[in-house]
Enzyme design. Structure first.
Site, mmCIF file in Angstrom:
data_model
loop_
_atom_site.group_PDB
_atom_site.id
_atom_site.type_symbol
_atom_site.label_atom_id
_atom_site.label_comp_id
_atom_site.label_asym_id
_atom_site.label_seq_id
_atom_site.Cartn_x
_atom_site.Cartn_y
_atom_site.Cartn_z
ATOM 1 N N ASP A 73 -73.934 -45.783 -22.814
ATOM 2 C CA ASP A 73 -73.660 -44.354 -22.618
ATOM 3 C C ASP A 73 -74.337 -43.815 -21.363
ATOM 4 O O ASP A 73 -73.704 -43.180 -20.514
ATOM 5 C CB ASP A 73 -74.163 -43.531 -23.823
ATOM 6 C CG ASP A 73 -73.286 -43.712 -25.053
ATOM 7 O OD1 ASP A 73 -72.191 -44.282 -24.925
ATOM 8 O OD2 ASP A 73 -73.707 -43.292 -26.142
ATOM 9 N N ARG A 132 -88.148 -37.667 -29.765
ATOM 10 C CA ARG A 132 -87.365 -36.825 -28.853
ATOM 11 C C ARG A 132 -88.225 -35.745 -28.197
ATOM 12 O O ARG A 132 -87.951 -35.312 -27.081
ATOM 13 C CB ARG A 132 -86.197 -36.158 -29.600
ATOM 14 C CG ARG A 132 -85.165 -37.113 -30.191
ATOM 15 C CD ARG A 132 -84.781 -38.209 -29.248
ATOM 16 N NE ARG A 132 -83.616 -38.970 -29.685
ATOM 17 C CZ ARG A 132 -83.391 -40.217 -29.333
ATOM 18 N NH1 ARG A 132 -84.249 -40.861 -28.550
ATOM 19 N NH2 ARG A 132 -82.313 -40.861 -29.744
ATOM 20 N N ASP A 184 -79.720 -35.214 -32.214
ATOM 21 C CA ASP A 184 -80.514 -35.269 -30.987
ATOM 22 C C ASP A 184 -80.134 -34.195 -29.983
ATOM 23 O O ASP A 184 -80.981 -33.720 -29.222
ATOM 24 C CB ASP A 184 -80.421 -36.658 -30.356
ATOM 25 C CG ASP A 184 -81.184 -37.693 -31.156
ATOM 26 O OD1 ASP A 184 -82.140 -37.303 -31.853
ATOM 27 O OD2 ASP A 184 -80.823 -38.879 -31.114
ATOM 28 N N SER A 210 -74.897 -48.343 -33.353
ATOM 29 C CA SER A 210 -75.634 -47.447 -32.479
ATOM 30 C C SER A 210 -77.083 -47.476 -32.964
ATOM 31 O O SER A 210 -77.348 -47.199 -34.138
ATOM 32 C CB SER A 210 -75.072 -46.033 -32.583
ATOM 33 O OG SER A 210 -75.873 -45.138 -31.861
#
Length: 387
Positions: free
Chosen positions: A18, A99, A128, A179
């Protein structure tokens, strides 16, 4: 609508499909220079110099790689341990709290390179996007945010085609349907066969944790020392927290500890089937909870459960920088002042069991609790208490 003219974008770059496609996409769609940022948060088996070189080869103007393992452990994971951070009682928030380290670092780098915007690779369905955008805007309300994955609507096959067309190398692992996200505190896996909640996760999913059936036939005992709620020693050896977690990941993972397979309620309201591998996290939170109960009063323990639940929900939902977390952590830190001592645990074929605990702060009194001769509790007082 696309933001107005953008000259420089800092892209949160993992080196995966990605974000590699995104380097070219941002250059083509926005005519902007791309600076990439990659953090070392303890993800295993990742060559960060290779990741940096890949970003430069694809066309990034510059590529930053920052080792943030120690900061992640001491400023983020430690808080989660003290809060017994388990979202919906199961998930140790491994991806979630990581994050927020990224948010802090990307705002620093964006300021350093005088960037107009920050780009991330989160989808419009996941958690996210909320964590990144709420976190970054909390720290810098004026920065522009780009979420190319939300706007390009590329399937995985289309991404692979785009990568091939632009000469972007694709790792063999990216051909797999999963993923994943990994760091010091755990690994998350979704997609592919896991999207059917009735499917048992295939063994190929697991990287941190030995499949319990294949774990050693003999149990192993570990001892963890805590000071004020934070782990500081493993089996008698004092270690920095990030190193202690790395060693415990290996020890507990070898014994099949830390597999979590759950239906999770995402921030955006969707349900998601998630598979996690969090050997150190599961072991440390189990040990911390037990020691905390050992040194705290009945009413402290009861109230702490509701505080911990709220803390985990806020941390999961993107509210790390909301003042409410500071207020909850005031109580959590106060309670953890006395959470010092050692906990012994037995690791065996996927289970972790507390087998012993010691603390100078313990509220347990052997003479009061004992049923043996010499016990000091006045049982004549019980009828009045009951009445």
């Amino acid at each position: 609508a696309k933001p107005s003219k953008i000259d420089t974008v800092v892209l949160l770059y993992s080196g995966g499909l990605d974000t590699s496609v995104m380097v070219k996409y941002i250059q083509e769609e926005y005519g902007a220079d791309v600076v990439t940022l990659t953090l070392d948060l303890g993800q295993p088996g990742v060559d960060l110099e290779k990741t940096k070189q890949k970003a430069l080869d694809i066309g990034a103007e510059d590529a930053y790689v920052i080792d943030a393992k120690q900061e992640f452990a001491e400023d983020f994971i430690a808080k989660s341990i003290k809060a017994n951070g388990l979202y919906q009682g199961e998930y140790p928030l491994s991806t979630a709290i990581a994050r927020y380290v990224v948010c802090e670092k990307v705002v620093e780098i964006a300021d350093e390179v005088d960037a107009d915007a920050v780009a991330h690779g989160a989808t419009g369905k996941g958690n996210d996007q909320v964590r990144f955008e709420a976190g970054i805007l909390s720290l810098d309300p004026d920065i522009k945010l780009l979420a190319p994955v939300r706007e390009w609507s590329m399937t995985r096959d289309k991404e692979l085609e785009y990568a091939e067309k632009h000469g972007i190398p694709v790792e063999a692992s990216e051909e797999l349907p999963y993923s994943t996200d990994e760091n010091l505190w755990g690994k998350s896996s979704e997609c592919g066969p896991l999207e059917d909640p009735s499917n048992e996760p295939p063994e190929e999913v697991f990287e941190f944790v030995t499949y319990p059936e294949n774990a050693p036939e003999e149990p192993e005992y570990v001892e963890i020392e805590f000071e004020a709620g934070v782990p500081k020693g493993l089996n008698g050896e004092e270690l920095p927290l990030h190193q202690l977690i790395e060693e415990l990941n290996s020890l507990a993972g070898k014994h099949g500890v830390g597999i979590i397979d759950m239906m999770e309620d995402r921030v955006v309201g969707l349900k998601s089937r998630e598979v996690y591998e969090c050997p150190a996290a599961v072991t440390l939170i189990e040990a911390h909870q037990e020691l905390e109960k050992f040194v705290s009063t009945k009413h402290e323990n009861q109230f702490k459960q509701s505080v911990d639940q709220k803390w985990a929900e806020y941390a999961y939902n993107g509210l790390w920088f909301d003042p409410v977390l500071d207020h909850l952590e005031g109580f959590i830190d106060s309670m953890n002042k006395n959470v010092s001592g050692t906990v012994e645990l037995k690791l065996y074929k996927g289970s972790v069991q507390v087998t012993g605990r010691k603390s100078e702060e313990a509220l347990y009194d052997h003479d009061l609790a004992s049923y043996e001769e010499g016990e000091t509790f006045n049982q004549e007082a019980s009828p009045g208490f009951i009445q």
